[in-house]
Design an enzyme around this catalytic site. Structure first.
Site, PDB file in Angstrom:
ATOM      1  N   GLY A  82     -10.677  -7.431 -42.500  1.00  0.00           N
ATOM      2  CA  GLY A  82      -8.720  -6.720 -42.056  1.00  0.00           C
ATOM      3  C   GLY A  82      -7.961  -7.533 -41.812  1.00  0.00           C
ATOM      4  O   GLY A  82      -8.605  -8.343 -40.835  1.00  0.00           O
ATOM      5  N   CYS A  83      -7.183  -6.860 -41.734  1.00  0.00           N
ATOM      6  CA  CYS A  83      -5.575  -7.660 -41.160  1.00  0.00           C
ATOM      7  C   CYS A  83      -5.584  -7.275 -39.715  1.00  0.00           C
ATOM      8  O   CYS A  83      -5.900  -9.073 -39.175  1.00  0.00           O
ATOM      9  CB  CYS A  83      -4.413  -6.750 -41.613  1.00  0.00           C
ATOM     10  SG  CYS A  83      -4.209  -5.138 -41.281  1.00  0.00           S
ATOM     11  N   TYR A  84      -5.883  -6.263 -38.997  1.00  0.00           N
ATOM     12  CA  TYR A  84      -6.259  -6.342 -37.765  1.00  0.00           C
ATOM     13  C   TYR A  84      -7.289  -7.011 -37.123  1.00  0.00           C
ATOM     14  O   TYR A  84      -7.456  -8.040 -36.038  1.00  0.00           O
ATOM     15  CB  TYR A  84      -5.898  -4.621 -37.371  1.00  0.00           C
ATOM     16  CG  TYR A  84      -5.022  -4.119 -36.733  1.00  0.00           C
ATOM     17  CD1 TYR A  84      -3.927  -4.266 -36.130  1.00  0.00           C
ATOM     18  CD2 TYR A  84      -5.260  -2.762 -38.170  1.00  0.00           C
ATOM     19  CE1 TYR A  84      -3.001  -3.013 -35.660  1.00  0.00           C
ATOM     20  CE2 TYR A  84      -4.116  -1.540 -37.707  1.00  0.00           C
ATOM     21  CZ  TYR A  84      -3.250  -2.313 -36.754  1.00  0.00           C
ATOM     22  OH  TYR A  84      -2.121  -0.741 -36.453  1.00  0.00           O
ATOM     23  N   ALA A  85      -8.290  -7.188 -37.685  1.00  0.00           N
ATOM     24  CA  ALA A  85      -8.779  -7.871 -37.372  1.00  0.00           C
ATOM     25  C   ALA A  85      -9.097  -9.246 -37.162  1.00  0.00           C
ATOM     26  O   ALA A  85      -9.296 -10.199 -36.544  1.00  0.00           O
ATOM     27  CB  ALA A  85     -10.509  -6.962 -38.448  1.00  0.00           C
ATOM     28  N   GLY A 130      -6.247 -11.168 -37.067  1.00  0.00           N
ATOM     29  CA  GLY A 130      -5.588 -11.433 -35.837  1.00  0.00           C
ATOM     30  C   GLY A 130      -5.772 -11.011 -34.210  1.00  0.00           C
ATOM     31  O   GLY A 130      -5.568 -12.004 -33.706  1.00  0.00           O
TER      32      GLY A 130
END
Length: 856
Positions: free
Chosen positions: A658-661, A663
């Site tokens: 995932g994107c948040y994950a 970063g």
């Protein structure tokens, strides 16, 4: 096809440097400070600042080097000699906003395209309403008085429509409905009120440009006695170009280029000097296509060689003008190529001009490693074929191997900037590919044009600071011999011919064996592009992935599935014509020619598609962008920078993080891996803010621009899927303790469109200093091309990561007592947070260079 300057001198092993499509009108409006003003220092500074902003936006469609190179080139001539753009009537109806935005972008960087438009479809509609049946002879509209009266009205309306669209964006434009073209009757008895242009009054155009306004012309002309006559817009644009001699003549159409009648793929480039006669003999070149190519040929024969024609859609105009790769069909005269063979080949050239070319542009000669005389003398003892152009802007030498089974060696490929700008480099390479069935060549990894070579190669092998390329070599044993000789040139493997990086120093310091170098990148050989299908391409991530695949040297988009868009063309993909379909799970196994499927679907939707492929025992690579398989042990979690590349290379089922994950894990991993973060309830707190593109395209409060204005929305205060994902993957990757790492994550939506900022507060088990933390991160991420570690105190910002393909991590603050570290990471949620990472994983799984197709 990449139109750039190859000098066989070196760059990092990535594939072609191409980027997203031009920024939309909304971005342009946001960058604009107001109408152009020249009356005060403040307004002048505003214009300069505005231009700089727009130029930075242009960097999103290509490299900074490309954009600045073309800006300099286009600005080197008088304003009226930049471009004549012919706009079809259908473009005015279907793509008016895109057209206005594209023209505004050009104007904001100081360019003044001259627009000539038609209105054929609109005219036919009004004629039908009036009960008048359009009539044609030889493709020319017969224009009587009734038809002309309606034509004058529709031309004026369409002209004003475009002018108003430009003015709405703050771009000054001047409607010019007459006074430019003088004509005589083409054949009054046959065609009636149809004109043949005899004179072009460029004073009106120059006056408009001096006033800071784009000239918007109709194609109506006048006879000397004042009679208005109709002229085909293509013809009018050609006559205007003949007088102004612009660098570019652009024909905008809905298709976005010329397409091959057999392969149905877009034709990238036509070099008239080399290809025109053969092209006109092709059986599929007939009727309108033959006429169009002949008219363009005749036009360019009247213009300087620096002029070229582009056929492109309004949406991709910037990409065509400001990148080497382009996006439509480029037609140019090219430069006539000469060819000589044998020990006396040099005697057939103008040695003085060749000496000048090599002494000024060959890096090996420029840095003093050898001299022109020594190199020319060495050719006498080689079985070489040399090539160049009549202007001596380019030179190549190809060595014939003693073993006829081996590829020919491109020993030298040197060109001037002028050759690049006039695309002579592509022209010569096309000649080499026709003359030689197979080629091999070596380039340094730091060559700024490395992507150009990747695009022209069937395979590559990287060793130390050099890259070996080959093309047309289909025998794997021969590839292995080439690689063995490349890795250990003193071994004498595969014959006596040594492959040297043309135009650079010898690579003979290499010492490692073929399979003995742990840092070695694998080589990939291919005979045709690998096919990719995307399921669920309507969303923002799917669109970004389509663009990346469009620019990939070894991938081809074969299927794009979207129920909402079924039957519509995939406009973001310009390499060939692809139509949106609506594939069911059962359709996937039937498409056995697809090498990789990307599932760009919402969570809990993918299972039927995966089950169908598993049931058929499909060996296709599957990359799932949802969270459905991120906790499934039989799937490989694809974050190469943290958890290694070998597993991804061997995988056919890959869960994209995932994107948040992504970063968050990048921000945490060095401290977790080094043992500074205790497992269990660690106290790690992550404050995340995403642009509203992260909420997808389905309308909701989280992507409602009005609700987000001057606002920030927290959501999923506990239990967000990424919270679990972060702890699970870091624990599995770095902690041997059975107690998993737990983190607290609270996401928010901001009022910006794309990008994520993550502020991570990390309790640590022993006291540290900011400098120690920063050094740990630099050490952990050394050599990772998509992770940038900032200095202590440098805090990454969202605006600096938007449209970029990596992660920035910085801040590195330490609380009092040294036991609380704060790290800030930023990531573009649509790229490294989704599409770029998916392409990374596909590259590894399919055997390509990890960064192929990813602009670095």
């Amino acid at each position: 096809m990449l139109r750039t300057l190859p000098v066989l001198r070196a760059a990092s092993a990535c594939a072609r440097v191409r980027a997203a499509t031009a920024a939309p009108a909304s971005a342009l409006t946001a960058a604009r400070t107001g109408r152009r003003g020249m009356t005060s220092a403040r307004s002048y500074q505003g214009d300069v600042s505005e231009k700089e902003t727009i130029v930075k936006l242009l960097y999103n469609i290509g490299s900074k080097k490309e954009v600045e190179q073309y800006l300099t080139y286009f600005s080197s001539v008088e304003s009226h000699q930049f471009a004549v753009i012919k706009v079809g009537g259908a473009v005015l109806t279907d793509s008016l906003d895109s057209l206005a935005s594209s023209l505004t972008f050009l104007n904001r960087v100081g360019l003044y395209p001259i627009v000539v438009h038609g209105a054929g479809p609109q005219l036919n509609g009004l004629l039908d309403d009036a009960g008048i049946v359009p009539d044609y002879i030889d493709g020319i509209r017969i224009t009587d008085e009734k038809t002309l009266n309606i034509a004058r009205k529709v031309f004026a309306e369409e002209n004003l429509k475009l002018v108003e669209a430009l003015e709405k964006l703050g771009t000054r434009a001047r409607p010019i409905n007459g006074g430019v073209f003088t004509a005589e009757y083409l054949d009054k008895d046959k065609y009636k009120l149809v004109g043949k242009i005899t004179h072009v009054n460029k004073a009106l155009i120059e006056s408009s440009i001096r006033a800071g306004a784009l000239p918007i012309l109709t194609s109506l002309a006048e006879t000397p006695d004042g009679q208005i006559v109709n002229v085909n817009a293509d013809v009018a644009a050609g006559e205007l170009a003949s007088v102004l001699e612009p660098l570019k003549i652009v024909y905008l159409n809905e298709k976005g280029g010329l397409f091959h009648g057999v392969t149905k793929k877009r034709i990238d480039v036509i070099n008239l000097d080399e290809e025109y006669e053969d092209l006109m003999k092709e059986p599929w070149v007939k009727f309108g296509t033959k006429l169009k190519i002949r008219e363009i040929h005749d036009l360019l024969m009247r213009l300087p060689r620096s002029s070229s024609v582009s056929i492109i859609s309004a949406d991709h105009l910037h990409k065509e003008l400001f990148t080497h790769s382009g996006a439509g069909t480029l037609i140019r005269r090219g430069h006539r190529i000469f060819k000589h063979s044998g020990p006396k080949a040099i005697s057939n050239t103008d040695v003085d001009k060749l000496r000048t070319l090599l002494s000024e542009n060959d890096p090996q000669i420029v840095d003093g490693s050898t001299s022109v005389a020594s190199y020319l003398k060495s050719l006498e003892s080689k079985n070489a074929t040399i090539y160049g152009d009549t202007g001596y802007d380019i030179f190549a030498s190809v060595i014939t191997p003693e073993d006829a089974s081996e590829p020919f060696i491109v020993e030298k490929f040197v060109s001037t900037k002028n050759a690049a700008l006039n695309n002579v480099t592509d022209n010569l390479w096309s000649v080499l590919r026709k003359d030689f069935k197979s080629l091999a060549w070596v380039v340094r990894k730091n060559d700024p044009n490395l992507a150009w070579y990747f695009e022209r190669a069937d395979g590559s092998y990287t060793e130390n600071d050099l890259v070996l390329f080959w093309s047309g070599v289909e025998n794997l044993d021969l590839v292995q011999k080439l690689v063995a000789r490349f890795v250990n040139p003193r071994s004498g493997a595969a014959g006596p011919v040594k492959i040297n990086p043309a135009g650079s120093r010898s690579y003979s310091s290499a010492r490692v064996g073929l399979f003995g170098h742990q840092q070695r990148r694998g080589y990939a050989s291919k005979t045709s592009p690998r096919k990719v299908g995307i399921i669920g391409a309507r969303g923002y991530t799917g669109q970004e992935l389509i663009k990346l695949i469009d620019y990939h040297p070894s991938l081809e988009l074969s299927h794009v599935s979207s129920r909402e868009l079924k039957g519509k063309p995939v406009t973001e993909y310009s390499s060939s014509q692809v139509i949106y379909s609506s594939l069911s799970p059962q359709d996937l196994p039937a498409n056995t020619d697809v090498d990789a499927w990307v599932l760009a679907l919402p969570n809990k939707i993918c299972k039927p598609f995966v089950d169908a492929l598993e049931g058929a025992k499909s060996k296709a690579v599957v990359v799932d962008l949802s969270a459905d398989y991120r906790f499934t042990d039989s799937w490989t979690y694809g974050l190469p920078e943290l958890y290694g590349r070998d597993k991804v290379r061997q995988a056919t089922r890959i869960s994209n993080p995932g994107c948040y994950a992504t970063g968050s894990q990048v921000a945490l991993a060095p401290l977790v891996k080094a043992g500074f973060v205790l497992p269990g309830l660690s106290g790690v707190s992550i404050f995340g803010v995403s642009g509203y593109s992260g909420a997808g395209t389905t309308p909701s409060p989280k992507n409602d621009v009005k609700l987000l204005r001057d606002n920030m929305m927290p959501y999923a205060l506990t239990g967000h899927i990424h919270e679990r994902e972060i702890g699970h993957q870091l624990s599995r990757g770095f902690l041997s303790n059975t107690t998993p790492l737990e983190v607290a994550f609270v996401p928010h939506v901001g009022q910006f469109f794309r990008g994520i900022s993550l502020t991570v507060s990390i309790p640590v088990s022993k006291a540290v200093t900011p400098e120690e933390v920063q050094a740990l991160y630099e050490q952990t991420y050394a050599g990772q091309k998509l992770i940038k570690v900032l200095k202590v105190g440098e805090i990454p910002e969202v605006r600096d990561i938007q449209n970029k393909h990596g992660v920035q991590v910085g801040g590195f603050a330490v609380g009092s007592g040294g036991k609380r570290v704060v790290v800030v990471a930023t990531i573009d949620n649509l790229l490294k947070g989704a599409a770029t990472q998916a392409l990374q994983n596909m590259n590894l799984a399919l055997g390509f260079d990890e960064y192929a197709g990813i602009p670095l």
